[in-house]
Design an enzyme around this catalytic site. Structure first.
Site, PDB file in Angstrom:
ATOM      1  N   HIS A 181       0.683  -1.187   0.040  1.00 30.26           N
ATOM      2  CA  HIS A 181       0.078   0.168  -0.072  1.00 30.26           C
ATOM      3  C   HIS A 181       0.821   1.358  -0.010  1.00 30.26           C
ATOM      4  O   HIS A 181       0.276   2.548  -0.309  1.00 30.26           O
ATOM      5  CB  HIS A 181      -0.927  -0.161   1.337  1.00 30.26           C
ATOM      6  N   ASP A 389       3.495   9.426  -0.743  1.00 31.22           N
ATOM      7  CA  ASP A 389       2.200   8.647  -0.096  1.00 31.22           C
ATOM      8  C   ASP A 389       1.996   7.421  -1.416  1.00 31.22           C
ATOM      9  O   ASP A 389       2.081   7.655  -2.470  1.00 31.22           O
ATOM     10  CB  ASP A 389       1.017   9.496  -0.210  1.00 31.22           C
TER      11      ASP A 389
HETATM   12  P1  ADP Z   1      -3.328   6.047   4.885  1.00 35.95           P
HETATM   13  O1  ADP Z   1      -3.686   5.048   4.422  1.00 35.95           O
HETATM   14  O2  ADP Z   1      -1.990   6.490   5.102  1.00 35.95           O
HETATM   15  O3  ADP Z   1      -4.016   6.483   6.333  1.00 35.95           O
HETATM   16  P2  ADP Z   1      -5.292   7.213   2.819  1.00 35.95           P
HETATM   17  O4  ADP Z   1      -5.538   8.637   2.660  1.00 35.95           O
HETATM   18  O5  ADP Z   1      -5.032   6.254   1.831  1.00 35.95           O
HETATM   19  O6  ADP Z   1      -4.069   7.084   3.993  1.00 35.95           O
HETATM   20  O7  ADP Z   1      -6.449   6.489   3.833  1.00 35.95           O
HETATM   21  C1  ADP Z   1      -7.115   7.442   4.707  1.00 35.95           C
HETATM   22  C2  ADP Z   1      -8.328   6.733   5.097  1.00 35.95           C
HETATM   23  O8  ADP Z   1      -8.730   6.925   6.607  1.00 35.95           O
HETATM   24  C3  ADP Z   1      -9.497   7.445   4.307  1.00 35.95           C
HETATM   25  O9  ADP Z   1     -10.293   6.808   3.913  1.00 35.95           O
HETATM   26  C4  ADP Z   1      -9.798   8.654   5.212  1.00 35.95           C
HETATM   27  O10 ADP Z   1     -11.091   9.014   5.148  1.00 35.95           O
HETATM   28  C5  ADP Z   1      -9.729   7.885   6.506  1.00 35.95           C
HETATM   29  N1  ADP Z   1      -9.205   9.095   7.435  1.00 35.95           N
HETATM   30  C6  ADP Z   1      -8.110   9.813   7.609  1.00 35.95           C
HETATM   31  N2  ADP Z   1      -8.088  10.574   8.621  1.00 35.95           N
HETATM   32  C7  ADP Z   1      -9.185  10.402   9.251  1.00 35.95           C
HETATM   33  C8  ADP Z   1      -9.758  10.918  10.589  1.00 35.95           C
HETATM   34  N3  ADP Z   1      -8.908  11.762  11.244  1.00 35.95           N
HETATM   35  N4  ADP Z   1     -10.658  10.401  10.860  1.00 35.95           N
HETATM   36  C9  ADP Z   1     -11.504   9.305  10.335  1.00 35.95           C
HETATM   37  N5  ADP Z   1     -11.008   8.937   9.324  1.00 35.95           N
HETATM   38  C10 ADP Z   1      -9.821   9.464   8.735  1.00 35.95           C
HETATM   39  O1  F6P Z   2      -1.110   3.474   4.169  1.00 31.18           O
HETATM   40  C1  F6P Z   2      -0.405   2.638   5.098  1.00 31.18           C
HETATM   41  C2  F6P Z   2      -1.245   1.812   5.972  1.00 31.18           C
HETATM   42  O2  F6P Z   2      -0.365   0.664   6.510  1.00 31.18           O
HETATM   43  C3  F6P Z   2      -2.470   1.491   5.522  1.00 31.18           C
HETATM   44  O3  F6P Z   2      -2.507   0.690   4.779  1.00 31.18           O
HETATM   45  C4  F6P Z   2      -3.383   1.521   6.716  1.00 31.18           C
HETATM   46  O4  F6P Z   2      -4.662   1.650   6.740  1.00 31.18           O
HETATM   47  C5  F6P Z   2      -2.680   2.774   7.634  1.00 31.18           C
HETATM   48  O5  F6P Z   2      -1.323   2.756   7.088  1.00 31.18           O
HETATM   49  C6  F6P Z   2      -2.791   2.869   9.008  1.00 31.18           C
HETATM   50  O6  F6P Z   2      -1.748   2.407   9.889  1.00 31.18           O
HETATM   51  P1  F6P Z   2      -1.796   1.500  11.050  1.00 31.18           P
HETATM   52  O7  F6P Z   2      -2.420   0.158  10.942  1.00 31.18           O
HETATM   53  O8  F6P Z   2      -0.390   1.550  11.621  1.00 31.18           O
HETATM   54  O9  F6P Z   2      -2.918   2.309  11.827  1.00 31.18           O
END
Ligand code: ADP
Ligand code: F6P
Length: 484
Positions: A181, A389
């Protein structure tokens, strides 16, 4: 006894093959394996792209295997099983000490910074790496008795890069896929990690290895060539240890239609109304992220400060809301980041606030997805500026949530995987605060016609490259060894 293969990679000895199950299923089951497994009852509350993208893959009949979220005295040897909506959830507990070294240690203090190009934050030590191998082995051993011969095993993300090595050592001959990812780094960067070859070998124990972007796949293949002496063909196929491995690009997405409807409904929710009342007729710039240094939050705060400084016409007319859900708080670099953001938020508000206007709102507790959907829809700018990212689903959610006749503008980092697809966003270099500020200004004054044209193009892509499409494409590669 462990053996050293010709390429110097430590191989675990092959044990007896998995016995054929009494009753073979006609359709192969998909077994999703990930460190974090969403609770069957609280799926919607999970912050993080993996759970959001995979919700669709967990169809009736499939199994989701991973960590229970519990830290115990010992790491489990046997999975705990729950069935909900036809999906089997099989989870194991991880011992406190293993958790510290596997999750906070090697996964999030070594792999995460390195794979996000932050070698300065990388903390490598052998005991953490050994614990990583131990937990990957525990995952494999606990999954083994649950496997049927036709099951397709689909492992996810950087926490489990050596699990396929362990499964093969246990005699598992099922088709195994792995999807990363996060980004993959070029050889000059991966070389920093002393155990790089074992990780690349771990992915090469799979039949299919998937990446978010062409750049990530190229970086992986380059590393495999150097570390494992492989020779990929033009389709990204190579042979390793006598087995064929196929490296593919399958970008993740969201359930666009569902999110569009959710945002439409959320527009009139109590949370959205409260936000609206607090804003009045001011424009809203919105950031939604886990509180993670890869997301470029300090740089983003600075860029907002530059907007107010360089374009004073926006003072009192705009609010920036940053929702940054606390994440991995036991890791030092995340604690440092939090202090840094508190300070910068204070600096900006101290500099620009008036007695009846505070420009920057910054919160660190998670917000319900429904509320987030309504906030996206209200936002004039979706500010998505990670320094690096894998994909960034927030960018896709922001696009899906917009009102098509009066959409907001996505300002997107060129270093997010999403920038490969979402080219009609205002693409910026997140390291350049002036460039990001200028893009915000451009977005705030952009004519409706241009906003609609950009949004139409973006929405078409978000609707095409969905979570379902991601899952189906990857599984199609996994099912069919000849698919190019
Ligand atoms: P990552 O996997 O690194 O967290 P992404 O942008 O791919 O980044 O995915 C983030 C997901 O988590 C999105 O679906 C988003 O709506 C959710 N998310 C991110 N920040 C928050 C938050 N503060 N509260 C709830 N959901 C969140
Ligand atoms: O984006 C990378 C990732 O590992 C996602 O696959 C996962 O949803 C997110 O980071 C949250 O990470 P953690 O499981 O450490 O909270």
């Amino acid at each position: 006894m462990n053996q050293l293969a010709s390429n110097g990679v430590l191989e675990r000895p092959v044990k007896k093959p998995v016995p054929a199950a009494a009753s073979r299923q006609t359709t192969a089951r998909t077994i999703i394996v990930s460190n974090r497994v969403p609770s069957p009852t609280e799926k919607a509350a999970t912050a993080g792209g993996l759970a959001v993208a995979l919700a669709d893959a967990a169809t009736p009949g499939s199994m989701w295997f991973g960590w229970s979220g519990k830290r115990a005295h010992d790491t489990s040897t046997k999975a705990n099983i729950t069935v909900a909506d036809g999906v089997t959830y099989a989870t194991i507990d991880i011992a406190e000490r293993d958790y510290q070294q596997f999750y906070n240690g090697f996964s999030n203090a070594a792999l995460w910074p390195l794979f996000h190009y932050r070698t300065g934050l990388l903390r490598f030590n052998r005991p953490d790496y050994e614990a990583y191998r131990t937990v990957n082995r525990a995952f494999a051993e606990a999954l083994l008795p649950l496997l049927e011969p036709d099951d397709l095993i689909w492992i996810h993300d950087y926490q489990l890069m050596t699990m396929a090595t362990e499964l093969r050592a246990l005699g598992v001959t099922n088709r195994i896929g792995f999807f990363l990812h996060i980004p993959f780094v070029p050889p000059a960067l991966l070389a920093v990690l002393p155990t790089a070859a074992e990780l690349v070998a771990g992915l090469s124990a799979c039949d299919v290895v998937g990446f978010q972007t062409v750049g990530d796949r190229t970086a992986f293949l380059d590393n495999a060539e150097i570390l494992l002496k492989t020779r990929p063909d033009k389709h990204g196929r190579y042979t390793y240890n006598g087995r064929s491995v196929h490296a593919v690009v399958t970008p993740i997405g969201i359930d666009a239609k569902k999110f569009e409807q959710q945002a439409l409904r959320a527009e009139h929710s109590a949370d959205a109304q409260r936000l609206e009342e607090s804003l009045g007729d001011r424009a809203l710039v919105l950031g939604v992220d886990r509180l993670d240094y890869s997301k470029g939050l300090p740089q983003r705060f600075d860029a907002f400060g530059r907007l107010l400084y360089a374009f004073p016409q926006h003072r009192r007319c705009v609010n920036f809301l940053q929702i940054a859900a606390r994440s991995r708080q036991e890791v030092g670099s995340y604690q440092t980041l939090r202090r840094e953001l508190d300070r910068r938020a204070g600096d900006i508000n101290g500099e620009f606030s008036d007695f009846d206007w505070v420009p920057l709102r910054y919160m660190t507790h998670p917000v319900k997805r429904n509320a987030i959907a309504g906030f996206y829809r209200r936002a004039n700018i979706g500010l998505v500026t990670p320094l690096r990212d894998g994909m960034n689903l927030v960018a896709k959610e922001y696009v899906a949530a917009q009102d098509q006749v009066n959409p907001g503008v996505l300002v997107l980092s060129r270093f997010a995987g999403a920038a490969d697809e979402l080219t009609e966003a205002l693409i910026v270099n997140p390291f350049d605060a002036d460039e990001v500020a200028a893009a915000m200004h451009e977005a705030l004054v952009m004519p409706l016609e241009e906003r609609v044209a950009r949004h139409d193009a973006l929405l078409a892509k978000v609707r095409t490259s969905t979570a379902q499409h991601f899952c189906e494409t990857f599984i199609a590669y996994l099912r069919d060894p000849t698919r190019n």
